[in-house]
Motif scaffolding. Structure first.
Motif, mmCIF file in Angstrom:
data_model
loop_
_atom_site.group_PDB
_atom_site.id
_atom_site.type_symbol
_atom_site.label_atom_id
_atom_site.label_comp_id
_atom_site.label_asym_id
_atom_site.label_seq_id
_atom_site.Cartn_x
_atom_site.Cartn_y
_atom_site.Cartn_z
ATOM 1 N N GLY A 70 13.299 70.030 -2.110
ATOM 2 C CA GLY A 70 13.408 69.854 -0.671
ATOM 3 C C GLY A 70 12.984 68.472 -0.234
ATOM 4 N N LYS A 71 13.250 68.168 1.019
ATOM 5 C CA LYS A 71 12.841 66.890 1.596
ATOM 6 C C LYS A 71 11.951 67.174 2.798
ATOM 7 C CE LYS A 71 16.881 64.444 -0.041
ATOM 8 N NZ LYS A 71 16.210 64.051 -1.290
ATOM 9 N N GLY A 72 10.870 66.460 2.889
ATOM 10 C CA GLY A 72 9.927 66.685 3.966
ATOM 11 C C GLY A 72 8.709 67.455 3.479
ATOM 12 N N SER A 73 7.582 67.178 4.102
ATOM 13 C CA SER A 73 6.332 67.839 3.747
ATOM 14 C C SER A 73 6.270 69.231 4.374
ATOM 15 C CB SER A 73 5.156 67.001 4.248
ATOM 16 O OG SER A 73 5.133 67.015 5.678
ATOM 17 N N PRO A 74 5.338 70.060 3.925
ATOM 18 C CA PRO A 74 5.133 71.341 4.612
ATOM 19 C C PRO A 74 4.861 71.154 6.105
ATOM 20 C CG PRO A 74 4.011 71.366 2.504
ATOM 21 C CD PRO A 74 4.510 69.967 2.704
ATOM 22 N N GLN A 75 4.107 70.107 6.435
ATOM 23 C CA GLN A 75 3.812 69.833 7.842
ATOM 24 C C GLN A 75 5.083 69.499 8.620
ATOM 25 O OE1 GLN A 75 2.206 68.533 5.188
ATOM 26 N NE2 GLN A 75 0.155 69.417 5.384
ATOM 27 N N ASP A 76 6.006 68.748 7.995
ATOM 28 C CA ASP A 76 7.283 68.429 8.638
ATOM 29 C C ASP A 76 8.104 69.689 8.902
ATOM 30 O OD1 ASP A 76 6.715 65.696 8.491
ATOM 31 O OD2 ASP A 76 7.749 65.458 6.562
ATOM 32 N N MET A 77 8.112 70.589 7.931
ATOM 33 C CA MET A 77 8.876 71.829 8.079
ATOM 34 C C MET A 77 8.318 72.688 9.208
ATOM 35 S SD MET A 77 11.228 71.413 5.779
ATOM 36 C CE MET A 77 12.024 73.019 5.702
ATOM 37 N N ILE A 78 6.996 72.777 9.284
ATOM 38 C CA ILE A 78 6.380 73.585 10.335
ATOM 39 C C ILE A 78 6.625 72.970 11.713
ATOM 40 C CG2 ILE A 78 4.187 74.423 11.272
ATOM 41 C CD1 ILE A 78 5.268 75.982 8.885
ATOM 42 N N ALA A 79 6.552 71.651 11.802
ATOM 43 C CA ALA A 79 6.807 70.991 13.085
ATOM 44 C C ALA A 79 8.221 71.303 13.579
ATOM 45 C CB ALA A 79 6.606 69.477 12.940
ATOM 46 N N SER A 80 9.199 71.293 12.663
ATOM 47 C CA SER A 80 10.569 71.608 13.036
ATOM 48 C C SER A 80 10.694 73.074 13.445
ATOM 49 C CB SER A 80 11.512 71.314 11.870
ATOM 50 O OG SER A 80 12.837 71.667 12.175
ATOM 51 N N ALA A 81 10.032 73.956 12.712
ATOM 52 C CA ALA A 81 10.082 75.389 13.034
ATOM 53 C C ALA A 81 9.507 75.655 14.421
ATOM 54 C CB ALA A 81 9.333 76.180 11.968
#
Length: 279
Positions: free
Chosen positions: A15-26
């Motif tokens: 994947g691309k992006g950190s866990p923090q990036d994914m949560i921010a998008s969610a």
């Protein structure tokens, strides 16, 4: 519709992006419950799984995100079934304290030592080697082995969500190497659903192929979902997100497909429990 997603990858695997990036998008897109499911390490070199030495850091990072987030976050892994090599029910995975597991079949074992494990959804050249050199161009034989592995995965257990049921069709849009309406194909795809039903796992409706332009519809195809409904197999909408912007892209389309098929609910993880909520 309550927005949830439990098939989500980050930079720990492919994947691309950190866990923090994914949560921010969610959070931005209104998700109420999400789960991380990076590809678990495999005992051979590949380009899609996390490395074994990074597993502990992944678990700690997801736990930190889980504790800090104001939406529900769950910690999982996508674990491959490879015949006589690895499976989700192996003790090493069961003792990790995960909230859930996704079971999947990506690779087929070559019948001899000439080839390493080859992926049914991998790069074009890899897939062509699998089809033409390992299976001598016999798509039916290759697909039958694929569904045998899916059935064996379900029989072995140890997971909650069955990933991209008919992943073997990924390259079919471009290569047209089999007819999805052929009787032999429909018989094996439908009969394997009986094993899925007996296992009690959730069948995900995965729009990852659509995200990447590989397919025109979801995994599994709507006609398979109709057969799943006849067998009372629970379903769940997932993006198979490999980047923050993948979340929510086709959730509404998946909802429409499920409603058209006849489903009224999908199964999600909320407040620490699997529960059926209206679509």
């Amino acid at each position: 519709m309550l927005l949830t997603n439990y098939h989500m990858h980050c930079h720990y695997c492919d994947g691309k992006g950190s866990p923090q990036d994914m949560i921010a998008s969610a959070k931005e897109k209104g998700f109420q419950s999400v789960g991380f499911s990076s590809h678990a390490p495999l005992p051979f070199e590949n380009d899609f799984c996390m490395l074994q030495e990074n597993l502990e850091s992944y678990l700690k990072d997801i736990m930190a995100v889980k504790d800090d987030s104001d939406i529900q976050v769950y910690m999982g892994l996508e674990i491959d079934y490879i015949h006589e090599l690895t499976k989700p029910s192996d003790e090493k995975w069961q003792k990790l304290g995960l909230d859930y597991c996704i079971g999947s079949v990506h690779t087929l074992a070559a019948p001899n030592e000439q080839y390493p494990m080859l992926s049914v959804d991998g790069p074009h050249d890899e897939f062509m080697t699998l089809l033409n050199e390992v299976y001598q161009g016999n798509a039916q034989e290759m697909i039958e082995v694929y569904y045998q592995r899916v059935a064996q995965l379900c029989e072995s257990g140890g997971f909650d969500i069955l990933a991209h049921y008919d992943l073997v069709k990924k390259h079919n849009k471009a290569l047209n190497f089999f007819d999805e309406q052929a009787q032999w194909y429909q018989e094996i795809a439908i009969s394997t659903l009986d094993t899925v039903a007996k296992s009690g796992v959730i069948l995900e409706v995965n729009y990852g192929g659509m995200l990447r332009g590989a397919t025109d519809d979801v995994y599994p195809s709507p006609w398979i979902l109709k057969e799943a409904l006849k067998r009372n197999i629970p379903v769940q909408i997932n993006a198979d997100a490999h980047a923050p912007h993948h979340l929510a892209v086709h959730h509404d389309k998946c909802r429409e497909i499920l409603l058209d098929v006849g489903y009224t609910h999908h199964r999600v993880l909320l407040d620490g429990q699997w529960q059926d909520v209206e679509l």
